[in-house]
Motif scaffolding. Structure first.
Motif, PDB file in Angstrom:
ATOM      1  N   LEU A  24      85.964  46.810  38.886  1.00  0.00           N
ATOM      2  CA  LEU A  24      87.257  46.453  38.290  1.00  0.00           C
ATOM      3  C   LEU A  24      87.238  45.007  37.803  1.00  0.00           C
ATOM      4  O   LEU A  24      87.683  44.717  36.691  1.00  0.00           O
ATOM      5  N   LEU A  25      86.702  44.103  38.602  1.00  0.00           N
ATOM      6  CA  LEU A  25      86.609  42.704  38.162  1.00  0.00           C
ATOM      7  C   LEU A  25      85.759  42.600  36.900  1.00  0.00           C
ATOM      8  O   LEU A  25      86.028  41.776  36.024  1.00  0.00           O
ATOM      9  N   ASN A  26      84.743  43.450  36.795  1.00  0.00           N
ATOM     10  CA  ASN A  26      83.833  43.416  35.647  1.00  0.00           C
ATOM     11  C   ASN A  26      84.451  43.984  34.373  1.00  0.00           C
ATOM     12  O   ASN A  26      83.811  43.948  33.320  1.00  0.00           O
ATOM     13  N   THR A  27      85.699  44.469  34.440  1.00  0.00           N
ATOM     14  CA  THR A  27      86.366  44.915  33.215  1.00  0.00           C
ATOM     15  C   THR A  27      86.872  43.727  32.394  1.00  0.00           C
ATOM     16  O   THR A  27      87.357  43.908  31.285  1.00  0.00           O
ATOM     17  N   GLU A  32      80.311  37.887  23.474  1.00  0.00           N
ATOM     18  CA  GLU A  32      80.071  36.915  22.404  1.00  0.00           C
ATOM     19  C   GLU A  32      80.620  35.537  22.764  1.00  0.00           C
ATOM     20  O   GLU A  32      81.298  34.882  21.986  1.00  0.00           O
ATOM     21  N   GLY A  33      80.355  35.118  24.006  1.00  0.00           N
ATOM     22  CA  GLY A  33      80.719  33.785  24.459  1.00  0.00           C
ATOM     23  C   GLY A  33      82.154  33.604  24.922  1.00  0.00           C
ATOM     24  O   GLY A  33      82.534  32.516  25.330  1.00  0.00           O
ATOM     25  N   GLN A  34      82.981  34.653  24.835  1.00  0.00           N
ATOM     26  CA  GLN A  34      84.377  34.549  25.258  1.00  0.00           C
ATOM     27  C   GLN A  34      84.678  35.577  26.329  1.00  0.00           C
ATOM     28  O   GLN A  34      84.223  36.713  26.262  1.00  0.00           O
ATOM     29  N   ARG A  35      85.470  35.171  27.308  1.00  0.00           N
ATOM     30  CA  ARG A  35      85.896  36.114  28.352  1.00  0.00           C
ATOM     31  C   ARG A  35      86.950  37.042  27.757  1.00  0.00           C
ATOM     32  O   ARG A  35      87.975  36.585  27.258  1.00  0.00           O
ATOM     33  N   ARG A  36      86.667  38.336  27.791  1.00  0.00           N
ATOM     34  CA  ARG A  36      87.531  39.323  27.155  1.00  0.00           C
ATOM     35  C   ARG A  36      87.922  40.398  28.160  1.00  0.00           C
ATOM     36  O   ARG A  36      87.158  40.730  29.057  1.00  0.00           O
ATOM     37  N   ASP A  37      89.094  40.960  27.954  1.00  0.00           N
ATOM     38  CA  ASP A  37      89.581  42.053  28.776  1.00  0.00           C
ATOM     39  C   ASP A  37      89.201  43.356  28.089  1.00  0.00           C
ATOM     40  O   ASP A  37      89.572  43.585  26.944  1.00  0.00           O
ATOM     41  N   LEU A  38      88.452  44.212  28.777  1.00  0.00           N
ATOM     42  CA  LEU A  38      88.008  45.477  28.202  1.00  0.00           C
ATOM     43  C   LEU A  38      89.041  46.584  28.380  1.00  0.00           C
ATOM     44  O   LEU A  38      88.876  47.674  27.841  1.00  0.00           O
ATOM     45  N   LEU A  39      90.087  46.305  29.154  1.00  0.00           N
ATOM     46  CA  LEU A  39      91.163  47.278  29.365  1.00  0.00           C
ATOM     47  C   LEU A  39      92.395  46.794  28.613  1.00  0.00           C
ATOM     48  O   LEU A  39      93.005  45.796  28.991  1.00  0.00           O
ATOM     49  N   ASN A  40      92.760  47.499  27.550  1.00  0.00           N
ATOM     50  CA  ASN A  40      93.853  47.044  26.700  1.00  0.00           C
ATOM     51  C   ASN A  40      94.925  48.091  26.462  1.00  0.00           C
ATOM     52  O   ASN A  40      95.796  47.899  25.620  1.00  0.00           O
ATOM     53  N   SER A  41      94.854  49.206  27.178  1.00  0.00           N
ATOM     54  CA  SER A  41      95.866  50.256  27.029  1.00  0.00           C
ATOM     55  C   SER A  41      95.849  51.133  28.278  1.00  0.00           C
ATOM     56  O   SER A  41      94.894  51.089  29.067  1.00  0.00           O
ATOM     57  N   ASP A  42      96.885  51.909  28.442  1.00  0.00           N
ATOM     58  CA  ASP A  42      96.900  52.880  29.530  1.00  0.00           C
ATOM     59  C   ASP A  42      95.722  53.842  29.404  1.00  0.00           C
ATOM     60  O   ASP A  42      95.114  54.225  30.396  1.00  0.00           O
ATOM     61  N   ASP A  64     103.226  54.303  28.492  1.00  0.00           N
ATOM     62  CA  ASP A  64     104.302  53.322  28.631  1.00  0.00           C
ATOM     63  C   ASP A  64     103.793  51.947  29.061  1.00  0.00           C
ATOM     64  O   ASP A  64     104.574  51.027  29.222  1.00  0.00           O
ATOM     65  N   GLY A  65     102.492  51.808  29.245  1.00  0.00           N
ATOM     66  CA  GLY A  65     101.908  50.525  29.623  1.00  0.00           C
ATOM     67  C   GLY A  65     101.927  50.233  31.116  1.00  0.00           C
ATOM     68  O   GLY A  65     101.388  49.220  31.550  1.00  0.00           O
ATOM     69  N   LEU A  71      97.156  48.160  36.992  1.00  0.00           N
ATOM     70  CA  LEU A  71      95.716  47.964  37.196  1.00  0.00           C
ATOM     71  C   LEU A  71      95.332  46.501  37.004  1.00  0.00           C
ATOM     72  O   LEU A  71      94.551  45.944  37.779  1.00  0.00           O
ATOM     73  N   ARG A  72      95.891  45.861  36.001  1.00  0.00           N
ATOM     74  CA  ARG A  72      95.614  44.430  35.789  1.00  0.00           C
ATOM     75  C   ARG A  72      96.144  43.588  36.951  1.00  0.00           C
ATOM     76  O   ARG A  72      95.496  42.626  37.371  1.00  0.00           O
TER      77      ARG A  72
END
Length: 196
Positions: A24-27, A32-42, A64-65, A71-72
């Motif tokens: 979960l932390l690894n999501t 490309e050099g930036q910390r990004r969230d791989l979970l962006n929707s339900d 509904d988000g 999860l976040r």
């Protein structure tokens, strides 16, 4: 909050940490050099829960988000507690305990024969999966060997893992990813040294 569209340039979350709480932390990872969230929707959240083996994505209500938001929130509280545990300092587990309050054992007797004790029974499929994940995180925090909870040694990687190898010498999130990059870089260094 509406269900956002998955960003096409982001990779699919990797399941390689040997523990669901670390996966979960690894999501949230460096892309490309930036910390990004791989979970962006339900839908992303439901697919990820399926990917780690916590039931079919189609069984979880999405749109509904709320699933993504919960999860976040769980990820944030696990991340702060894990950091405190790794640094051997005290932290407030109230946010994780709020998820665990929903984890109530229930006796389930649906078929002929013996009943089953469902230790993670909750109202809906989303709550069940998050409760199971919170319980796994609590077990890791309370009973895990934190000398085996590590960050990948690659400077460009942010992924965590639980080293379950026999020798406990795992260095990379994955040999196919960071381990191979390191080997190639070391090979090039040696080759340049010979050529000089």
């Amino acid at each position: 909050m509406t269900d956002a569209v998955t960003t096409p340039d982001l990779p699919v979350p990797l399941v390689l940490a040997d523990h669901p709480a670390l996966d979960l932390l690894n999501t949230r990872m460096v892309v490309e050099g930036q910390r990004r969230d791989l979970l962006n929707s339900d839908a992303d959240a439901a697919r990820w829960l399926e990917q780690i083996g916590f039931g079919l994505a189609t069984e979880v209500a999405v749109g509904d988000g709320q699933l993504l938001a919960r999860l976040r929130k769980l990820r944030d509280c696990i991340e702060s507690l894990l950091a405190a545990r790794r640094e051997n300092r005290v932290a407030d587990p109230a946010a994780l305990n709020a998820f665990l309050l929903r984890v109530v054992p229930q006796l389930v007797w649906e078929e002929a024969g013996a009943p089953v004790l469902d230790r993670l029974h909750q109202g809906d499929a989303g709550h069940q999966r998050l409760g199971r994940l919170a319980y796994a995180a609590a077990e890791l925090l309370a009973e895990g060997d934190f000398s085996l909870v590590r960050k990948c040694e690659s400077a460009e990687c942010s992924l965590m893992f639980y080293d379950r190898t026999k020798s406990h010498k795992r260095r990379w999130c994955s040999m196919a990813l960071c381990g191979n990059r390191h080997k190639v870089a070391e090979f090039r260094k040696r080759r340049q040294g010979v050529a000089d």
